[in-house]
Design a protein around this motif. Structure first.
Motif, PDB file in Angstrom:
ATOM      1  N   THR A  84       0.651  -1.175  -0.073  1.00  0.00           N
ATOM      2  CA  THR A  84       0.021  -0.004  -0.088  1.00  0.00           C
ATOM      3  C   THR A  84       0.892   1.210   0.012  1.00  0.00           C
ATOM      4  OG1 THR A  84      -0.279  -0.202   2.446  1.00  0.00           O
ATOM      5  CG2 THR A  84      -1.826  -0.985   1.156  1.00  0.00           C
ATOM      6  N   GLY A 119      -5.820  -5.378  12.121  1.00  0.00           N
ATOM      7  CA  GLY A 119      -6.468  -4.244  11.976  1.00  0.00           C
ATOM      8  C   GLY A 119      -5.860  -3.781  10.553  1.00  0.00           C
ATOM      9  N   MET A 120      -4.481  -3.572  10.634  1.00  0.00           N
ATOM     10  CA  MET A 120      -3.662  -3.237   9.600  1.00  0.00           C
ATOM     11  C   MET A 120      -3.739  -4.042   8.408  1.00  0.00           C
ATOM     12  SD  MET A 120      -1.306  -1.018   8.698  1.00  0.00           S
ATOM     13  CE  MET A 120      -0.154  -0.373   9.942  1.00  0.00           C
ATOM     14  N   GLN A 121      -3.789  -5.407   8.608  1.00  0.00           N
ATOM     15  CA  GLN A 121      -4.003  -6.189   7.433  1.00  0.00           C
ATOM     16  C   GLN A 121      -5.624  -5.942   6.888  1.00  0.00           C
ATOM     17  OE1 GLN A 121      -2.817  -9.894   9.485  1.00  0.00           O
ATOM     18  NE2 GLN A 121      -1.983 -10.467   7.675  1.00  0.00           N
ATOM     19  N   THR A 122      -6.526  -5.834   7.575  1.00  0.00           N
ATOM     20  CA  THR A 122      -8.018  -5.827   7.366  1.00  0.00           C
ATOM     21  C   THR A 122      -7.883  -4.520   6.408  1.00  0.00           C
ATOM     22  OG1 THR A 122      -8.636  -6.868   9.403  1.00  0.00           O
ATOM     23  CG2 THR A 122     -10.178  -5.672   8.155  1.00  0.00           C
ATOM     24  N   SER A 123      -7.168  -3.573   6.538  1.00  0.00           N
ATOM     25  CA  SER A 123      -7.417  -2.022   5.906  1.00  0.00           C
ATOM     26  C   SER A 123      -6.949  -2.736   4.556  1.00  0.00           C
ATOM     27  CB  SER A 123      -6.734  -0.998   6.533  1.00  0.00           C
ATOM     28  OG  SER A 123      -7.222  -0.672   7.645  1.00  0.00           O
ATOM     29  N   GLU A 126      -9.124  -4.344   2.299  1.00  0.00           N
ATOM     30  CA  GLU A 126     -10.070  -3.567   1.721  1.00  0.00           C
ATOM     31  C   GLU A 126      -9.675  -2.787   0.716  1.00  0.00           C
ATOM     32  OE1 GLU A 126     -11.214  -1.352   5.310  1.00  0.00           O
ATOM     33  OE2 GLU A 126     -12.665  -3.005   6.125  1.00  0.00           O
ATOM     34  N   MET A 127      -8.378  -2.507   0.540  1.00  0.00           N
ATOM     35  CA  MET A 127      -7.923  -1.620  -0.444  1.00  0.00           C
ATOM     36  C   MET A 127      -7.743  -2.494  -1.743  1.00  0.00           C
ATOM     37  SD  MET A 127      -4.946   0.759   1.442  1.00  0.00           S
ATOM     38  CE  MET A 127      -4.543   1.418  -0.032  1.00  0.00           C
TER      39      MET A 127
END
Length: 192
Positions: free
Chosen positions: A124, A160-164, A167-168
């Motif tokens: 990202t 939470g970082m992976q989840t974001s 999503e991207m």
């Protein structure tokens, strides 16, 4: 696919640009020299796939399955980071150079422990990597504990970082989900 052959000097210049005002050690330069030959398939074959994920057991088995499936394609070369010479002491540099030259970066994600967490941040942060990244995210809904085989917490397998990041990638249509190895192979078959 590269039109001009990549030289040791090309790799060294790119590597030094990533070292932020440091220079390559003699050992790092020597590793680059040996790597030019090893990198030939990556640089000359039509499509290359840099497959990332956890090297624990049984996760590495699944990375090998994806690599094998992609290598069955005509004019394709899939590889793991471990397939390229172990002499590299600077794994950050090794990752960056391999990611630069690969046509696609393919992440196989099963949980938030070990694996390629740092590399997921690069997907990202660096647009040139994000644009060529596909991630296969394992889902656990309905799986029995004996079907999981890893230390993943099926209730909360990802940070939470992976989840974001997921999503991207989903917004860019480059996230696929899987549960079984057959599902994972299906994900690999859908890659460009």
């Amino acid at each position: 696919m590269s039109e001009e052959p990549v030289t040791v000097d090309d790799l060294a210049a790119k590597a030094e640009s990533y070292l932020h005002e440091s220079s390559l050690t003699p050992a790092e330069y020597e590793a680059l020299k040996h790597s030019v030959t090893e990198l030939a398939p990556l640089l000359t074959i039509g499509r290359s796939y840099f497959v990332l994920g956890s090297y624990g057991r049984p996760e590495i088995h699944r990375l090998q399955l994806v690599k094998d499936r992609l290598n069955r394609r005509t004019d394709s070369y899939a590889f793991l980071m471990v397939d390229i010479r172990n002499e590299w002491t600077n794994t950050y540099l090794k990752f960056r150079l391999l990611a630069d030259y690969a046509d696609y970066i393919v992440g196989v994600c099963e949980h938030d422990s070990g694996g390629f967490l740092v590399e997921q941040g690069y997907f990202t942060a660096l647009e040139q990597y994000f644009e060529k990244t596909y991630v296969f995210k394992r889902t656990y809904d309905g799986l029995e504990p004996d079907e999981i085989e890893t230390e993943a917490d099926p209730e909360s397998p990802y940070s939470g970082m992976q989840t974001s990041i997921f999503e991207m990638l989903a917004d860019a249509d480059r996230l696929r989900t899987w549960q079984t190895e057959d599902d994972l192979l299906e994900c690999a078959s859908e890659l460009p």
